[in-house]
Scaffold this motif. Structure first.
Motif: not given
Length: 777
Positions: A92-95, A103-104, A126-128
């Protein structure tokens, strides 16, 4: 003590509920594959010599526990399990500052091989991403009632961009407007009114239109302000607007609107009225349904007047397909209408505008926060017989269902869902479907196939000793060479094929040997029963243990059970030989058995249809002989009627009859004969179904003939009298009219002013001409 007992019962209940009941519901099992397909808990034993003599190969299919109990070695049990493999699992992407697309959602692709009926669960995260791009398309109602709102939007351009920048640094905004279809009865089609549909006092009014795309997505504040400043109010006739037309085109015309592939897509719709929907176009003669395609020419919706409004379902489908989340900014009077619409459109919000729409910026911010903080995971169209359920693992938790929902999710916070996939039946080949959050582009691709075949790792020997050297072993069963059949290829069929031999073992194309024996070379070899006896018959259809019992004895102890039916001793009868033969209770006082209208079974009358016990004397449902035998009575007694030519044959059911002077007391039967005379008789049913005796009264009751001469004479007198009265009436009317006219004349005479000797009709000449040659002499 009470508390201890309660706790014990609770623990016992939990233990019982937590146990998984494994059941294998077998149907027709002819191979290992048939067994695996028949249920999630059916397994197969490939062990040689597992089946006992006379036992079908279907015994190899059962639950794991049952097969182990029957002696099958665990290494010989075929029990395919689900297989999950992850083919793409990017972190998952952090920014959003990295060069790659953020990638969320993870994993991004999985491969599932499922056993039919056996569920498989995996985890979805899932992470916004903070600062994720946002595309906002401002869609505004420009009907005349929105005039003050348009002025507010023109002055709020800076605030809109500031609010968007507060959400993300990668925000863009676009603009579109709509009114309604430019046809009657929605818009006045007078040429002058089409050019200027507003009130006469309105100086700045643009021509009527349906939907217009004004500005594609841009990050330039000046472009947005310039294009919005150019907008002018327009108008239409009725209150509902072409709102759904505008939303549909904004959703499907992605290249014109400028939606980015990786962005949160928002449509902010402002209006103060309701909306037309599918079917309303018929009012204007528009019958073609909306086809959900883009029609944009010169920034205008070109099919507005030729295609019906879309349905709410069509709009919801396209919004979900294109990952667009609508925000309905409406006036207070329309709040309930759009809240109902929001319930039918996933990932949508409703906000109430102030009277001049100055709160639209705050409204958009609040609605976006509500949308982005609620994560709803679901799937697109599933293949047939596939089920997917979600169990949220978010802080608040949630029930399992066809959607997974987590509320109050903050930016950067990761939430997870347990995804359970079940294939109820075998699937040919490989299918795929997508899973992901609503309104988000990121999706998980699930590649799905099923495990319905057995991998038994059989020896490759073609002439295996287990198969008598006439075949090879396939999952513990023999696969025989051509010309040989049987569990161990023990039967040579010669010129006959196996299907014809097996057909000989089927009764009425049913199960081989009724499921009670083995078909060996076209002959049924029947199984043994527990009591020592065996099934018998050509197709093993018979056994002597299932006959009806009486007093807990087969056939009442008064007969023998033969192929499920009781054969009674000579002195007994009944389905269970429970009755001693006797007709004592069936005899009438006259000595007949059941009045000849039934049979005596178990010393009771079994009457023919309609007649009642105890002696079959009466038939309440039958027609009475007074009705059915009337024509025969006329024929037998007076030789008249429709049966007179063949009376003895047609009316042979009346075996006895006599003509009498008087009938016995009681109400007799009577019928009308061909001469309209009443014939009186009595009739009695004798023993037997159609056997009667009758007494017929010799004298008939016939109506008296009318006096023809009196009728004719009376008719002449009546006609003459009527004629005379008519003449008198006419004479009286004429006299009355003459008398009236004479009196009128007398009254006029009294009113006259001329002398009695003068003629009232004479007038003297008005001009006198003298002859000059006349001398008067």
């Amino acid at each position: 003590m009470y508390q201890c007992v309660s706790l014990l019962l609770l623990l016992m209940g939990r233990g019982v509920l937590s146990q998984k009941v494994e059941v294998c519901s077998k149907t027709v099992i002819n191979s290992c594959s048939d067994c695996i397909r028949s249920g999630a808990y059916c397994v197969w034993c490939k062990q040689l010599n597992f089946t006992k003599p006379g036992q079908q190969e279907a015994a190899r299919c059962d639950t794991l526990a049952q097969l182990l109990e029957k002696g099958c070695m665990e290494r010989d049990i075929i029990n395919p399990q689900n297989i999950l493999s992850v083919s793409k699992n990017t972190a998952l992407s952090t920014s959003t500052f990295a060069k790659e697309e953020p990638t969320q959602l993870r994993p991004q692709e999985v491969n599932l091989k499922l056993r039919p009926g056996l569920p498989r669960t995996f985890k979805l995260d899932f992470q916004r991403v903070e600062g994720y791009p946002v595309d906002l398309y401002y869609l505004m109602d420009l009907s005349y009632s929105m005039e003050d709102d348009l002025r507010s939007i023109k002055s709020l351009g800076n605030e809109l961009f500031k609010a968007l920048q507060g959400i993300t640094k990668q925000g863009r905004i676009g603009f579109g407007s709509f009114v309604d279809k430019t046809v009657l009865p929605f818009t006045n089609t007078n040429p002058e009114k089409l050019k200027k549909p507003c009130a006469d006092k309105e100086q700045f009014c643009q021509p009527a239109f349906g939907y217009r795309h004004v500005l594609s997505m841009t990050g330039n504040e000046a472009d947005f302000k310039r294009e919005v400043d150019k907008q002018r109010i327009s108008g239409n006739l009725d209150s509902p607007e072409g709102t759904l037309d505008a939303i549909m085109q904004a959703a499907v015309c992605g290249d014109r609107i400028g939606w980015r592939n990786s962005s949160t897509r928002l449509i902010v719709l402002t209006t103060d009225d309701g909306f037309h929907m599918a079917g309303d176009g018929k009012l204007a003669g528009i019958l073609e349904p909306n086809d959900e395609r883009c029609y944009m020419d010169n920034q205008l919706y070109s099919k507005s007047n030729y295609m019906d409004y879309p349905s709410v379902g069509q709009v919801a489908s396209q919004l979900e397909k294109n990952n667009i989340q609508p925000i309905f900014a409406v006036t207070k009077n329309m709040e309930n209408v759009y809240r109902e619409l929001s319930r039918m459109i996933p990932k949508s919000e409703v906000g109430v505008l102030s009277e001049d729409s100055k709160n639209v910026v705050e409204l958009i911010e609040a609605a976006y926060n509500r949308l982005s903080s609620k994560v709803t995971v679901t799937h697109d169209a599933l293949p047939d017989n596939v089920r997917v359920t979600y169990t949220p693992l978010c802080p608040g938790g949630g029930p399992a269902g066809d959607k997974g929902v987590c509320d109050n999710v903050k930016v950067g916070q990761m939430v997870s869902f347990n995804v359970t996939v079940t294939a109820d039946e075998c699937i040919d080949g490989e299918l795929s479907f997508l899973i992901g959050p609503l309104g988000i582009k990121d999706k998980l691709k699930v590649n799905l196939s099923t495990r319905c075949e057995c991998d038994c790792d059989d020896p490759q020997e073609d002439n295996h000793p287990y198969c008598n050297g006439k075949g090879k072993v396939n999952c513990g069963m023999c696969s025989c060479k051509a010309g040989f059949v049987g569990q161990k290829c023990e039967c040579s069929i010669g010129e006959k094929d196996e299907s014809s031999l097996r057909a000989a073992c089927r009764k009425d194309n049913g199960t081989e040997c009724e499921g009670r024996g083995d078909c060996v070379c076209g002959i049924c070899q029947c199984y043994a029963l527990q009591g020592g006896s065996t099934y018998y018959g050509t197709h093993c259809e018979c056994e002597n243990e299932s006959c009806e019992k009486f007093q807990n004895k087969l056939c009442g102890g008064n007969g023998k059970c033969r192929c499920k039916n009781c054969e009674c001793n000579p002195d007994y009868e009944g389905t269970a030989c429970q009755c001693k033969k006797s007709d004592e209770q069936c005899r009438t006082p006259g000595g007949s058995v059941c009045s000849g209208r039934g049979t005596c079974q178990c010393n009771q009358c079994k009457c023919i249809e309609g007649y009642q016990r105890p002696y079959c004397l009466t038939c309440p449902a039958c027609l009475t002989p007074c009705i059915t035998k009337g024509k025969c009575i006329e024929c037998l007694g007076f030789q008249t009627g429709p049966f007179s030519k063949n009376c003895s044959q047609t009316c042979k059911s009346i075996n006895e009859f006599e003509m009498v002077e008087t009938l016995p007391p009681g109400k007799p039967c009577d019928v009308r004969d061909v001469e309209n005379c009443r014939v009186f008789f009595t009739i009695k049913q004798l023993d037997g179904e159609d056997n009667y005796s009758a007494q017929i009264l010799k004298t008939r009751e016939c109506p008296e003939l009318p006096n023809i001469y009196a009728i004719i004479g009376g008719s002449i007198v009546v006609v003459a009298m009527i004629g005379f009265l008519i003449l008198l009436l006419i004479k009286g009317l004429i006299h009355m009219n003459d008398l009236k006219e004479f009196r009128k004349f007398e009254n006029e005479k009294k009113k006259s002013k001329w002398a009695k000797g003068e003629n009232p009709l004479f007038n003297s000449a008005t001009t006198t001409v003298a002859n000059p040659t006349f001398t008067g002499e």
